[in-house]
Design a protein around this motif. Structure first.
Motif, PDB file in Angstrom:
ATOM      1  N   GLY A 139     -17.335  55.935  52.848  1.00 29.35           N
ATOM      2  CA  GLY A 139     -16.813  55.294  54.047  1.00 29.35           C
ATOM      3  C   GLY A 139     -17.682  54.146  54.509  1.00 29.35           C
ATOM      4  N   TRP A 167     -17.753  59.879  55.107  1.00 28.49           N
ATOM      5  CA  TRP A 167     -18.625  58.762  55.443  1.00 28.49           C
ATOM      6  C   TRP A 167     -19.784  58.645  54.446  1.00 28.49           C
ATOM      7  CZ3 TRP A 167     -17.221  55.053  58.647  1.00 28.49           C
ATOM      8  CH2 TRP A 167     -16.256  55.332  59.635  1.00 28.49           C
ATOM      9  N   THR A 215     -13.353  52.054  53.384  1.00 28.44           N
ATOM     10  CA  THR A 215     -14.620  51.505  53.869  1.00 28.44           C
ATOM     11  C   THR A 215     -14.417  50.972  55.273  1.00 28.44           C
ATOM     12  OG1 THR A 215     -15.350  50.911  51.640  1.00 28.44           O
ATOM     13  CG2 THR A 215     -16.414  49.769  53.482  1.00 28.44           C
ATOM     14  N   ARG A 216     -15.067  51.590  56.224  1.00 29.58           N
ATOM     15  CA  ARG A 216     -14.900  51.212  57.622  1.00 29.58           C
ATOM     16  C   ARG A 216     -16.156  50.611  58.229  1.00 29.58           C
ATOM     17  NH1 ARG A 216     -13.169  57.078  58.277  1.00 29.58           N
ATOM     18  NH2 ARG A 216     -14.073  56.990  56.169  1.00 29.58           N
ATOM     19  N   ARG A 233      -9.378  41.572  53.036  1.00 33.50           N
ATOM     20  CA  ARG A 233      -8.739  42.467  54.000  1.00 33.50           C
ATOM     21  C   ARG A 233      -7.798  41.686  54.920  1.00 33.50           C
ATOM     22  NH1 ARG A 233     -12.466  47.623  54.505  1.00 33.50           N
ATOM     23  NH2 ARG A 233     -11.145  48.172  56.270  1.00 33.50           N
ATOM     24  N   GLN A 244      -5.140  44.126  56.551  1.00 33.66           N
ATOM     25  CA  GLN A 244      -5.922  45.329  56.863  1.00 33.66           C
ATOM     26  C   GLN A 244      -6.898  45.047  57.999  1.00 33.66           C
ATOM     27  OE1 GLN A 244      -7.900  46.075  53.182  1.00 33.66           O
ATOM     28  NE2 GLN A 244      -6.079  46.863  52.139  1.00 33.66           N
ATOM     29  N   PHE A 269     -13.673  45.922  58.581  1.00 31.02           N
ATOM     30  CA  PHE A 269     -14.751  46.888  58.783  1.00 31.02           C
ATOM     31  C   PHE A 269     -15.732  46.345  59.817  1.00 31.02           C
ATOM     32  CE2 PHE A 269     -15.442  44.589  54.675  1.00 31.02           C
ATOM     33  CZ  PHE A 269     -16.452  43.737  55.065  1.00 31.02           C
ATOM     34  N   CYS A 323     -12.650  50.762  63.623  1.00 31.23           N
ATOM     35  CA  CYS A 323     -12.028  51.605  62.600  1.00 31.23           C
ATOM     36  C   CYS A 323     -12.671  52.985  62.533  1.00 31.23           C
ATOM     37  CB  CYS A 323     -12.124  50.937  61.230  1.00 31.23           C
ATOM     38  SG  CYS A 323     -11.147  49.438  61.073  1.00 31.23           S
ATOM     39  N   ARG A 355     -16.139  55.705  63.360  1.00 32.52           N
ATOM     40  CA  ARG A 355     -17.531  55.829  62.941  1.00 32.52           C
ATOM     41  C   ARG A 355     -17.857  57.311  62.794  1.00 32.52           C
ATOM     42  NH1 ARG A 355     -20.168  58.030  67.088  1.00 32.52           N
ATOM     43  NH2 ARG A 355     -19.599  57.535  69.241  1.00 32.52           N
TER      44      ARG A 355
END
Length: 482
Positions: free
Chosen positions: A29, A59, A125-126, A165, A170, A173, A261, A263
């Motif tokens: 993540g 994550w 992937t945030r 993105r 999208q 991040f 997005c 955590r």
């Protein structure tokens, strides 16, 4: 002795603490650029703690080596399936060792930048985080258009992934800088936006408007891994680890809570999530980082080798405490939930931890970066308040003397600095022009024009040459110099 990798992990249980969670169930993540010792002692450790609680299994961290010089570490981490041993060195000599398992993937950008961009562009992937040093945020005067398709820098990788993105519709991040810089998130925003603007003005506007760049303050004294550390891990714990990390027990992470997005629940393992990191940041930079300069420059002149030796030296410890109390702490604003007087005491205890074996050479390295960033803001704030700066001026003068290349006993002092040649040349000129070293406006601004700084600086420089560091510190503490 057991070679560390995923297949041997269970056999190490009992010799060292190992993850009880199923690493095969961990999903990436976070992508982290710059997987050095500090990241593995700090951010990766916090995620490992969460996973040990059965939390944040989505994550996991994908580490990225950005520089070609990262290849040796890349080879080790790849061979070890991302596993490494983290050793906490306590002041009483006790060592706690744990194999950290939160780094579940590793990519080497020079070999395959497209794979790195694809991983960052993946909706899973945030967060993209970075420890790439200050130079990693520098936007070149002319950005190579090739960076858009085959990025070779941290900024290029981040920008290319954000562009993809955006093209796909999208959400972006969050970009989290974990570098030791004031307003590191703000710096990252300016750098990524500036880099993007050289490629696509529309992308730059989208980055500036949509991408979160939370500021953070990070803290854990983590010396570089040496052969002795590897041998210690092998001898004490029976682990053949190609790149373990040894650090102090203390760790702190203060992070602005700006993540669109999501955590990990970092607050569950001691991370401080705040609205404004600035007070914590100023506390750390002006007391810990600038305090390192006090020990590194003056301790080196007296012939000492380690930070704990300097901090346990009665005179150096007294000077450090006096500098903190009289000059540094008055420039630090109130910090929520923090007793600054207690923080100072804790810092000196941390510096005095002999088990960490932090060298004064490491502390005074890159002085042209560290002194202007950590110490000179104290000087400027003191001058703006009409206060004296004789203690800080002595530290600057000690840096000058270290650049000259000899300690008080005439032993050579190495200079590791990106501006080493220019610094040595300025140090040579000051025999004829005493202010030649501080006349560099890129480093010192207009301080050479302010007699409130130059008077104590010149007095300290003269005393250091004629009487040595110990006598000069005594004179400053007695109020008889500068």
């Amino acid at each position: 002795m057991t070679r560390l990798d995923a297949s041997t992990l269970s056999s190490l249980r009992g010799a060292v603490d190992v993850p009880s969670y199923d690493r095969a169930a961990v999903r990436t993540g976070i992508v982290h650029l710059g997987v050095g010792g500090f990241h593995r002692a700090h951010q990766a450790m916090y995620l490992d703690r969460l996973m040990e609680r059965g939390r944040a299994l989505d994550w996991g961290i994908c580490g990225v080596g950005v520089l070609r010089g990262d290849r040796p570490l890349a080879d080790v981490l790849t061979a070890q399936d991302g596993l490494y041993t983290l050793v906490l060195a306590h002041p009483d000599g006790r060592l706690d060792a744990r194999v950290v398992g939160s780094l579940v993937e590793y990519l080497f950008a020079p070999d395959d930048p497209a794979a790195v961009v694809a991983r960052m562009a993946d909706p899973a992937t945030r967060i993209v985080s970075m420890t790439v040093t200050a130079s990693g945020y520098e936007v070149p005067p002319a950005v190579d258009p090739a960076e858009a398709v085959a990025p070779a820098t941290a900024l290029g990788l981040v920008t290319a992934a954000l562009a993809r993105r955006r093209e796909r519709g999208q959400p972006p991040f969050a970009v989290v800088s974990c570098d030791n810089m004031t307003g590191n998130g703000d710096i990252a925003r300016r750098s990524v936006t500036g880099f993007a603007s050289a490629l696509d003005a529309g992308l730059a506007a989208w980055v500036d408007e949509q991408v979160p760049f939370p500021n953070s303050m990070v803290d854990r004294i983590t010396p570089a891994t040496t052969a002795a550390v590897r041998e210690e891990v092998a001898g004490r714990f029976g682990v053949d680890d190609g790149w373990p990390v040894r650090c102090e027990p203390w760790a702190q992470w203060v992070l602005e809570d700006d993540f669109r997005c999501g955590r990990p629940p970092l607050e569950e393992v001691g991370v401080q999530l705040v609205d404004d990191v600035a007070p914590y940041e100023q506390m750390k930079l002006r007391l810990l980082n600038a305090g390192h300069q006090v020990l590194g420059q003056l301790g080196s002149l007296t012939g000492l080798t380690f930070a704990h030796e300097a901090c346990r030296d009665e005179l150096l410890r007294a000077f450090l405490a006096d500098w903190m109390e009289q000059e540094a702490r008055p420039t630090v604003p109130p910090v929520p939930g923090t007793d600054l007087a207690r923080y100072q005491v804790e810092l000196i205890a941390r510096f005095g931890n002999p088990a960490v074996e932090d060298t004064l050479h490491r502390l005074r390295a890159d002085g042209s970066v560290r002194v202007p960033r950590f110490l000179l803001p104290v000087v400027r704030d003191r001058l703006a308040a009409g206060r004296d700066v004789r203690r800080s001026a002595l530290v600057v003068a000690a840096w000058t003397r270290c650049v000259e290349g000899r300690d008080d006993a005439g032993r050579p002092l190495d200079l590791v600095d990106p501006r080493a040649d220019a610094l040595r040349a300025a140090a040579r000129r000051q025999r004829a022009d005493p202010l030649a070293f501080v006349a560099d406006r890129e480093l010192f601004g207009d301080l050479a024009d302010d007699p409130r700084f130059t008077r104590p600086y010149l007095a300290a420089l003269d005393a250091l040459r004629s009487r040595g560091a110990r006598a000069t510190m005594q004179a400053v503490l007695a109020g008889s110099l500068g």
